[in-house]
Motif scaffolding. Structure first.
Motif, mmCIF file in Angstrom:
data_model
loop_
_atom_site.group_PDB
_atom_site.id
_atom_site.type_symbol
_atom_site.label_atom_id
_atom_site.label_comp_id
_atom_site.label_asym_id
_atom_site.label_seq_id
_atom_site.Cartn_x
_atom_site.Cartn_y
_atom_site.Cartn_z
ATOM 1 N N VAL A 252 0.834 -1.205 0.000
ATOM 2 C CA VAL A 252 0.000 0.000 0.000
ATOM 3 C C VAL A 252 0.868 1.253 0.000
ATOM 4 O O VAL A 252 1.826 1.350 0.785
ATOM 5 C CB VAL A 252 -0.935 0.017 1.237
ATOM 6 N N ARG A 253 0.508 2.195 -0.862
ATOM 7 C CA ARG A 253 1.185 3.490 -0.904
ATOM 8 C C ARG A 253 0.140 4.603 -0.958
ATOM 9 O O ARG A 253 -0.778 4.559 -1.781
ATOM 10 C CB ARG A 253 2.093 3.602 -2.136
ATOM 11 N N ASP A 254 0.286 5.570 -0.069
ATOM 12 C CA ASP A 254 -0.639 6.718 -0.019
ATOM 13 C C ASP A 254 -2.097 6.265 0.045
ATOM 14 O O ASP A 254 -2.992 6.875 -0.551
ATOM 15 C CB ASP A 254 -0.434 7.635 -1.223
ATOM 16 N N GLY A 255 -2.317 5.170 0.765
ATOM 17 C CA GLY A 255 -3.678 4.693 0.996
ATOM 18 C C GLY A 255 -4.250 3.803 -0.081
ATOM 19 O O GLY A 255 -5.401 3.360 0.030
ATOM 20 N N VAL A 256 -3.473 3.501 -1.138
ATOM 21 C CA VAL A 256 -3.980 2.729 -2.274
ATOM 22 C C VAL A 256 -3.157 1.453 -2.445
ATOM 23 O O VAL A 256 -1.921 1.484 -2.366
ATOM 24 C CB VAL A 256 -3.917 3.567 -3.568
ATOM 25 N N VAL A 257 -3.822 0.336 -2.701
ATOM 26 C CA VAL A 257 -3.126 -0.918 -2.981
ATOM 27 C C VAL A 257 -2.426 -0.793 -4.334
ATOM 28 O O VAL A 257 -3.074 -0.589 -5.373
ATOM 29 C CB VAL A 257 -4.106 -2.108 -3.001
#
Length: 366
Positions: A252-257
């Protein structure tokens, strides 16, 4: 007709969970014919309370056929003509999930599942039922359920009723120190085998769950700030939309998978591509039921495993919102990670280690 344990459970559901009063309406929905004994007990108890039961019995194969062959127009008609007007008249809802085969919908297509979710499940259940009724959802024991739990049938039945008939008032009291801590927390971090993930819950609402909405129960949940989730997480076995997953791993990066791995990557990719919110998280929760120890491919049990957390893909709940309006809600469970609140370790593996939270450890609840 029905067992004494079903009679006990019916009383707990209608009095404690649904908090029904004389003259109110309750929709009793049985999906799968296996749970008819509990349904009978609920009808009898409801009438003794002078409550009005409305009864729905659904065959799981017929439900699969409808979902397989439904489309937007069909589900809009089902919702607007029948189910939504009925749900709007209900004060409470009891959903008994008594399927003998958790993989019944394994072959339903992505489009069929999405149409069902968007045009029926979302308006009738996620929006109307969840937000405007005293609702409770539960499974019912069966030989197939016992097989998934890897238990003899009779031992599983004993386990089932013990977990469902837990003293939820005692559990609620034990939750309060954790709730108090979480309301003051900014950053939560989970660290364990295959897991190192953190996110902010600053100023988010927290909800204690102690037998009011799920049976069995035992969780404390909120939602992460959408863009704050960062890291990687490994989950226990799960079943979603009838599709089994032996493991799921997310990056996950910046809230996104942004990356993933699982035992069924084609199915996982379809789920993640449902809509934008399906790659983000709508709930974070602590599992706190002291009776439930291991996953059994059933999320109503698995999300309550003591020493677990679930970081949920998809839609948030209105009482603890974060802006995720996805049409999916997949409670994936991470078991035994160390938990840190603003850098302080509060749980090591599956045991709470700070003095104020040790009342949540199983030996202090059963």
């Amino acid at each position: 007709m029905y067992t004494s344990q079903d009679a006990q459970l019916a009383k707990k559901i209608l009095h404690f969970s649904c908090e029904l009063e004389e003259g109110q309406n309750v929709l009793l929905q049985l999906v799968g014919l296996n749970g008819v004994g509990l349904l009978r007990a609920l009808v009898k108890e409801a009438r003794e309370m002078n409550v009005n039961p409305f009864v729905q019995i659904e065959d799981t194969e017929i439900r699969r056929m409808l979902i397989e062959n439904g489309d937007k127009k069909f589900w809009e008609k089902q919702a607007q003509t029948d189910q939504l007007p009925l749900m709007k008249q209900m004060d409470a809802f009891v959903g008994i999930r008594a399927s003998q085969n958790i993989y019944e919908q394994a072959d339903v297509s992505k489009k069929a599942n999405k149409d069902y979710s968007d045009y029926f499940l979302k308006p009738v259940h996620l929006e109307e039922r969840v937000n405007n009724t005293n609702w409770v959802v539960l499974r019912y024991p069966s030989e197939a359920f016992a097989m998934n739990a890897k238990m003899p049938t009779e031992k599983f039945r004993e386990f089932y009723y013990k977990a469902c008939l837990l003293d939820y008032s005692q559990l609620h009291e034990a939750m309060k120190p954790l709730e108090e801590r979480l309301r003051k927390t900014d950053i939560i971090q989970l660290k364990g085998e295959g897991t190192d993930i953190q996110f902010s819950v600053k100023d988010q609402n927290w909800i204690t769950c102690f037998g009011k909405r799920n049976i069995p129960d035992g969780e404390l949940f909120s939602s992460p700030i959408l863009s704050s989730v960062e890291g990687h997480i490994s989950y226990a076995p799960s079943v979603y939309q009838g599709k089994p997953f032996e493991f799921v791993k997310l990056e996950v990066r910046d809230g996104v998978v942004v990356d993933f791995d699982s035992s069924n990557n084609d199915a996982l990719e379809e789920i993640l591509d449902t809509d934008a919110g399906a790659r983000q998280f709508g709930e974070f929760s602590f599992g706190l039921n002291p009776i439930i120890k291991e996953p059994m491919y059933d999320i109503l049990f698995d999300e309550k495993i003591y020493g677990s957390n679930h970081l949920t893909l998809g839609k948030d709940y209105e009482e603890a919102p974060n802006g995720n309006d996805s049409s999916i809600h997949w409670d994936l469970v991470c078991i035994g990670a160390d938990v840190y609140l603003d850098g302080e370790k509060i749980r090591e593996g599956r045991k709470f280690v700070t003095e104020d939270l040790q009342g949540l450890n199983p030996e202090n609840l059963v």
